[in-house]
Scaffold this motif. Structure first.
Motif, mmCIF file in Angstrom:
data_model
loop_
_atom_site.group_PDB
_atom_site.id
_atom_site.type_symbol
_atom_site.label_atom_id
_atom_site.label_comp_id
_atom_site.label_asym_id
_atom_site.label_seq_id
_atom_site.Cartn_x
_atom_site.Cartn_y
_atom_site.Cartn_z
ATOM 1 N N UNK A 1 0.841 -1.196 0.000
ATOM 2 C CA UNK A 1 0.000 0.000 0.000
ATOM 3 C C UNK A 1 0.872 1.240 0.000
ATOM 4 N N UNK A 2 0.534 2.202 -0.864
ATOM 5 C CA UNK A 2 1.255 3.456 -1.022
ATOM 6 C C UNK A 2 0.282 4.621 -0.991
ATOM 7 N N UNK A 3 0.736 5.782 -0.531
ATOM 8 C CA UNK A 3 -0.036 7.004 -0.732
ATOM 9 C C UNK A 3 0.185 7.499 -2.153
ATOM 10 N N UNK A 4 -0.720 8.337 -2.621
ATOM 11 C CA UNK A 4 -0.563 8.915 -3.950
ATOM 12 C C UNK A 4 0.737 9.683 -4.084
ATOM 13 N N UNK A 5 1.116 10.390 -3.016
ATOM 14 C CA UNK A 5 2.364 11.150 -3.050
ATOM 15 C C UNK A 5 3.572 10.218 -3.218
ATOM 16 N N UNK A 6 3.564 9.070 -2.542
ATOM 17 C CA UNK A 6 4.654 8.102 -2.676
ATOM 18 C C UNK A 6 4.697 7.519 -4.093
ATOM 19 N N UNK A 7 3.528 7.296 -4.671
ATOM 20 C CA UNK A 7 3.483 6.750 -6.033
ATOM 21 C C UNK A 7 4.096 7.735 -7.023
ATOM 22 N N UNK A 8 3.848 9.014 -6.834
ATOM 23 C CA UNK A 8 4.470 10.010 -7.712
ATOM 24 C C UNK A 8 5.986 9.978 -7.583
ATOM 25 N N UNK A 9 6.477 9.841 -6.361
ATOM 26 C CA UNK A 9 7.929 9.755 -6.162
ATOM 27 C C UNK A 9 8.489 8.497 -6.816
ATOM 28 N N UNK A 10 7.744 7.412 -6.706
ATOM 29 C CA UNK A 10 8.153 6.160 -7.314
ATOM 30 C C UNK A 10 8.261 6.319 -8.833
ATOM 31 N N UNK A 11 7.253 6.955 -9.424
ATOM 32 C CA UNK A 11 7.264 7.154 -10.880
ATOM 33 C C UNK A 11 8.365 8.127 -11.298
ATOM 34 N N UNK A 12 8.644 9.123 -10.483
ATOM 35 C CA UNK A 12 9.761 10.035 -10.775
ATOM 36 C C UNK A 12 11.068 9.252 -10.863
ATOM 37 N N UNK A 13 11.250 8.331 -9.929
ATOM 38 C CA UNK A 13 12.455 7.497 -10.005
ATOM 39 C C UNK A 13 12.453 6.672 -11.289
ATOM 40 N N UNK A 14 11.295 6.152 -11.642
ATOM 41 C CA UNK A 14 11.213 5.294 -12.814
ATOM 42 C C UNK A 14 11.640 5.971 -14.106
ATOM 43 N N UNK A 15 11.347 7.252 -14.256
ATOM 44 C CA UNK A 15 11.690 7.969 -15.497
ATOM 45 C C UNK A 15 12.993 8.753 -15.370
ATOM 46 N N UNK A 16 13.685 8.603 -14.252
ATOM 47 C CA UNK A 16 14.884 9.416 -14.013
ATOM 48 C C UNK A 16 16.101 8.945 -14.794
ATOM 49 N N UNK A 17 16.106 7.672 -15.204
ATOM 50 C CA UNK A 17 17.291 7.141 -15.867
ATOM 51 C C UNK A 17 17.057 6.762 -17.313
ATOM 52 N N UNK A 18 16.026 7.345 -17.933
ATOM 53 C CA UNK A 18 15.676 6.941 -19.299
ATOM 54 C C UNK A 18 16.786 7.250 -20.293
ATOM 55 N N UNK A 19 17.519 8.340 -20.071
ATOM 56 C CA UNK A 19 18.600 8.699 -21.008
ATOM 57 C C UNK A 19 19.701 7.647 -21.021
ATOM 58 N N UNK A 20 19.896 6.982 -19.900
ATOM 59 C CA UNK A 20 20.942 5.970 -19.793
ATOM 60 C C UNK A 20 20.428 4.567 -20.127
ATOM 61 N N UNK A 21 19.147 4.465 -20.473
ATOM 62 C CA UNK A 21 18.582 3.157 -20.763
ATOM 63 C C UNK A 21 18.460 2.274 -19.546
ATOM 64 N N UNK A 22 18.234 2.876 -18.383
ATOM 65 C CA UNK A 22 18.182 2.090 -17.144
ATOM 66 C C UNK A 22 16.903 1.250 -17.078
ATOM 67 N N UNK A 23 17.013 0.122 -16.397
ATOM 68 C CA UNK A 23 15.908 -0.817 -16.314
ATOM 69 C C UNK A 23 14.773 -0.397 -15.410
ATOM 70 N N UNK A 24 14.911 0.738 -14.728
ATOM 71 C CA UNK A 24 13.876 1.185 -13.798
ATOM 72 C C UNK A 24 12.665 1.782 -14.505
ATOM 73 N N UNK A 25 12.733 2.014 -15.823
ATOM 74 C CA UNK A 25 11.600 2.631 -16.514
ATOM 75 C C UNK A 25 10.336 1.810 -16.264
ATOM 76 N N UNK A 26 9.215 2.468 -15.848
ATOM 77 C CA UNK A 26 8.035 1.713 -15.445
ATOM 78 C C UNK A 26 7.132 1.316 -16.614
ATOM 79 N N UNK A 27 6.626 0.121 -16.553
ATOM 80 C CA UNK A 27 5.502 -0.315 -17.381
ATOM 81 C C UNK A 27 4.332 -0.501 -16.416
ATOM 82 N N UNK A 28 3.159 0.033 -16.772
ATOM 83 C CA UNK A 28 2.116 0.215 -15.760
ATOM 84 C C UNK A 28 0.754 -0.296 -16.227
#
Length: 529
Positions: free
Chosen positions: A406-433
């Protein structure tokens, strides 16, 4: 008397020129030639793989090519691998590296680096692999507890002798292994730069003046290593799956030529992935151990190469138990299900949607509203036509189970921010949702890229994600334990590992539907620029 003075002068000058010529001849006679053949990121790809209209790779073709090149000058050639032998196909799922090791033994690899995926099934699986190997596995930046199954099995460095010359080889492993894999207790990953400096000093103290760094760090980190550490001549790398030179998609030359702090040339090479190509670098050192010449380019391991018949026969022994499992048809699709590495780590894809939809559907009876998986955990595409269980297992090879929290909406936004933070480097954290729609701006600063998030109800209606509302999220156990840098998952409430195997859940989801054709394009939206 004058003629005598002139004669002595002529003889003196002549002696100088003769001395210079003799010195140059002596130095040239001390030049040392070395050829490096190298691979990286094998990922259990024992069979050839389709690349466009071509078949590339395959362990039997690799053997033929290596033998052919070794026959040109075996005494001055080294064969190296920069890590990640483990993980990626049914061969690993079934045999846990024991299908790969006999082939590597017979190809006579001089050394293999420790990659992050070598820890995917824990320390004992890696220890068993090393005990079965005829080659050293090396990493200078691992601190291993004496109680670990790996204690005394991994070397920091080795010295090999080639034509009576000493060659030092040190290994390095990405510190990101702590979040990219499952190393467990008793292993610390130290700073690679500091470890390299320390190891170079040790090798220099043993009279070694030609040093190779065999690394599993990624090309950007390899470049930093070259620029920050004196004494390394060659870097043979892996981890980032980077094509160089004549390899398709390459944007950089082979080799890359960098400069060390003291001004010496450092050559950096890597060899894409999956044994599709074989790296081939030829260098010459002078008598002081300085690089004075280099050339080379990777060789395609393609259908023009006749597979080694003995390797083919050995491979068939491993193939037989996999065929029934591999060929079981569980569904159909009329389109390619896209798991391409570049796409799955940067944009929404139909295969990412399928996997997220499957685990969300499984957990909706438990109240799940949102599913998030990491693109890096999706390892292959599925072509149009019949879908087999073997294909699903190759897409999802890591053996993860489903977890919910269980997450708050605010935590989910932080989670998604992390997910798109490494897209330039091709990092595996990019989210599929699944269960949400997000809009993001890839041009915005990291940490401020998520513009909006809407929750999608089962009836298709949407409403904005609310910061203070609690939502039930389903994911995989890798992310739940902080994998791919998702440390925020550790802050969630009501964490449960369901025990449902991710690949089984996806396979069941496919089996329950007459045709798989997941929609794509309305979940992860790039903001118009």
């Amino acid at each position: 008397m004058k003629w005598a003075v002139r004669l002595y002068g002529i003889l003196f000058v002549g002696a100088i020129f003769v001395g210079i010529a003799f010195h140059d001849a002596l130095v040239n006679s001390q030049d040392f030639s070395l050829r490096l053949l190298h691979t990286n990121d094998h990922h259990a790809r024992l069979e050839s793989v389709e690349v466009g209209d071509n078949l590339l790779g395959g362990i039997a073709r690799r053997k033929t090519l290596i033998d052919t090149l070794l026959a040109e000058n075996e005494t001055t050639t080294l064969l190296l691998d920069a890590g990640d032998i483990f993980q990626g196909t049914l061969y690993f799922n079934k045999y846990l590296g024991q299908a790969d090791v006999p082939f590597y033994n017979q190809m006579n690899y001089a050394a293999v680096a420790i990659g992050n995926h070598e820890f995917d099934r824990g320390q004992e699986t890696l220890a068993e692999f090393i005990r079965s190997s005829a080659f050293p596995m090396i990493s200078s930046n691992l601190e291993i507890d004496v109680n670990s199954p790996l204690s005394d099995l991994i070397k920091s460095w080795i010295i090999v002798h080639v034509n009576r010359e000493q060659i030092g080889i040190l290994g390095l492993t990405t510190p990101d292994t702590e979040v990219l894999s499952s190393p467990g207790e008793g292993i610390k990953f130290l700073d690679p730069i500091a470890a390299a400096k320390k190891t170079v000093k040790i090798l220099r103290g043993r009279g070694v003046n030609k040093i190779i760094a065999l690394t599993h760090l990624g090309i950007s980190e390899d470049i930093k290593l070259a620029q920050q550490v004196d004494g390394i001549d060659l870097i043979v790398g892996g981890h980032s799956h980077t094509p160089l030179g004549n390899i398709p998609g390459a944007t950089q030359p082979y080799p890359l030529v960098e400069t060390s702090p003291n001004g010496d040339n450092v050559l950096v090479v890597t060899d894409w992935e999956w044994g599709k190509y074989l790296g081939d670098l030829q260098v010459v050192f002078d008598g002081r151990g300085h690089l004075i010449y280099w050339s080379g380019s990777p060789h395609a391991v393609d259908e023009s190469i006749i597979p080694d018949p003995d390797f083919e026969a050995q491979l068939q022994v491993f193939q037989a138990p996999l065929e029934e499992l591999r060929n079981k048809v569980i569904g159909q699709t009329d389109t390619v299900l896209d798991g391409d590495r570049r796409n799955i780590r940067s944009i929404e894809t139909n295969l990412g949607n399928l996997i997220a939809d499957a685990i969300l559907a499984k957990m909706q009876p438990d109240g799940a509203e949102i599913a998030i998986v990491n693109g890096g955990g999706i390892r292959a595409s599925i072509p149009a036509g019949n879908i087999t269980l073997g294909q699903v297992m190759e897409v999802l090879p890591f053996g993860n189970t489903i977890a919910r929290c269980d997450f708050t909406g605010n935590q989910i936004k932080k989670l998604l921010e992390h997910g798109v933070s490494g897209v330039e480097k091709g990092e595996g954290s990019f989210p599929q949702v699944s269960g949400i729609q997000l809009m993001w701006n890839p041009e915005a600063p990291i940490g401020s890229r998520i513009m909006s998030v809407n929750v999608i109800s089962p009836d298709g209606s949407m409403k904005p994600l609310e910061d203070d509302v609690s939502y039930r999220v389903v994911t995989n156990t890798f992310l739940m334990t902080g994998g791919d840098g998702y440390e925020i998952f550790k802050q969630s409430n009501n964490q449960v590992d369901t025990g449902f195997l991710l690949s089984d859940v996806v396979a069941d989801y496919i089996s329950d539907r007459p045709l798989i054709n997941p929609p794509v394009g309305d979940r992860i939206i790039k903001a118009p620029l």
